[in-house]
Design a protein around this motif. Structure first.
Motif, PDB file in Angstrom:
ATOM      1  N   TYR A 100      12.731   2.976   1.263  1.00  0.00           N
ATOM      2  CA  TYR A 100      11.620   2.010   1.196  1.00  0.00           C
ATOM      3  C   TYR A 100      12.041   0.757   0.447  1.00  0.00           C
ATOM      4  N   SER A 159       6.268  -2.401   5.975  1.00  0.00           N
ATOM      5  CA  SER A 159       5.913  -0.989   6.086  1.00  0.00           C
ATOM      6  C   SER A 159       4.652  -0.835   6.938  1.00  0.00           C
ATOM      7  N   ARG A 207       2.840   3.944   4.168  1.00  0.00           N
ATOM      8  CA  ARG A 207       3.527   4.255   2.915  1.00  0.00           C
ATOM      9  C   ARG A 207       2.505   4.698   1.877  1.00  0.00           C
ATOM     10  N   ALA A 260       7.801   6.107  -2.351  1.00  0.00           N
ATOM     11  CA  ALA A 260       7.163   6.378  -1.061  1.00  0.00           C
ATOM     12  C   ALA A 260       7.242   7.877  -0.805  1.00  0.00           C
ATOM     13  N   TYR A 293       6.517   8.018   5.888  1.00  0.00           N
ATOM     14  CA  TYR A 293       6.904   6.643   5.593  1.00  0.00           C
ATOM     15  C   TYR A 293       7.375   6.009   6.894  1.00  0.00           C
TER      16      TYR A 293
END
Length: 244
Positions: A79, A89, A92, A108, A117
């Motif tokens: 992440y 993203s 998340r 995450a 994620y």
């Protein structure tokens, strides 16, 4: 385009093995323009048959032993590498408790059949992800067309509220009077905002809030003994023998 690393030197052998397995599953992944990356889909189910081992996992407001413990360090490190490449993203979530391997707001969490994620390649060129472990360091590099933009990115977090836990004291008649036992240690909670900073030719041009996370506080429990302890009987001194 970006790189990020975390350290897992203090991890158990099982946790380290889980981090290495999940990192290998991601290494070499190519994401085409418009394609969405799903951690759970790419890494797959964490099973014993696939080599995953038991290690500490956060369940609610406590840490328990569970299969695949440590894989969230992999997703969290990824992440951080991804967000610094300018990619957004799609999905998340933060952990319910703070983690020791990253600053607050940087994590995450993932779980098979639960939180995932995900991020999308919003560029018009493919993205290549390199992941590897070396000397208990976990590294992710994101590659793409670095000539397509003169922008760079940074990520920061700010704790704006501290959630102070309470400690409950319970009188326990089974413990000797004066003895105390900590049944549950208190854990401080936090509310954290994270920000993405965009730089163009080295100059800051934009700051945007990315997330607003809450990490739970955990109240402590201390038992205090109330059981009366009887003092041992005082021995009578031996009778003196008459002298001859």
């Amino acid at each position: 385009m970006s790189t990020y690393s975390t350290n897992f030197a203090s991890s158990t052998s099982g946790r380290a093995a889980n981090i290495e397995l999940s990192t290998k599953a991601i290494n070499g992944k190519v994401l085409m323009p418009g394609e969405t990356f799903s951690y759970n889909e790419v890494v797959g189910e964490r099973t014993r048959a696939r080599g995953y081992q038991d290690a500490g996992v956060i369940v609610g407001n406590k840490v328990e032993n569970g299969l695949g413990g440590g894989i969230c360090q992999t997703s969290s490190t990824l992440y951080q590498a991804v967000i610094r490449s300018g990619l957004k993203s799609v999905e998340r979530y933060n952990h319910s408790l703070t983690v020791g391997y990253l600053p607050k707001g940087f994590d995450a969490t993932v779980s098979w059949g639960g939180p995932d994620y995900k991020f999308k390649n919003t560029y018009d060129f493919p993205i290549y992800i390199e992941g590897y472990c070396s000397n208990r360091n976990l590294v992710f590099n994101v590659y793409g067309d670095t000539t397509a933009s003169n922008k760079t990115y940074d990520f920061t977090s700010e704790v704006y509220e501290t959630l102070t836990p309470n400690t409950q004291t319970i009188q326990d008649p089974n413990l000797p009077e004066g003895q105390t036992v900590t049944e549950k240690a208190p854990t401080t909670g936090y509310r954290v905002k994270t920000y993405l900073h965009t730089y163009e030719n080295g100059a800051l041009v934009k700051t945007e809030q990315i997330s607003n996370d809450t990490y739970q506080k955990v109240d402590g429990v201390v038992k205090v003994g109330t059981k009366k302890v009887q003092a041992p009987p005082i021995a009578e001194p031996p009778a003196q023998q008459p002298e001859e």
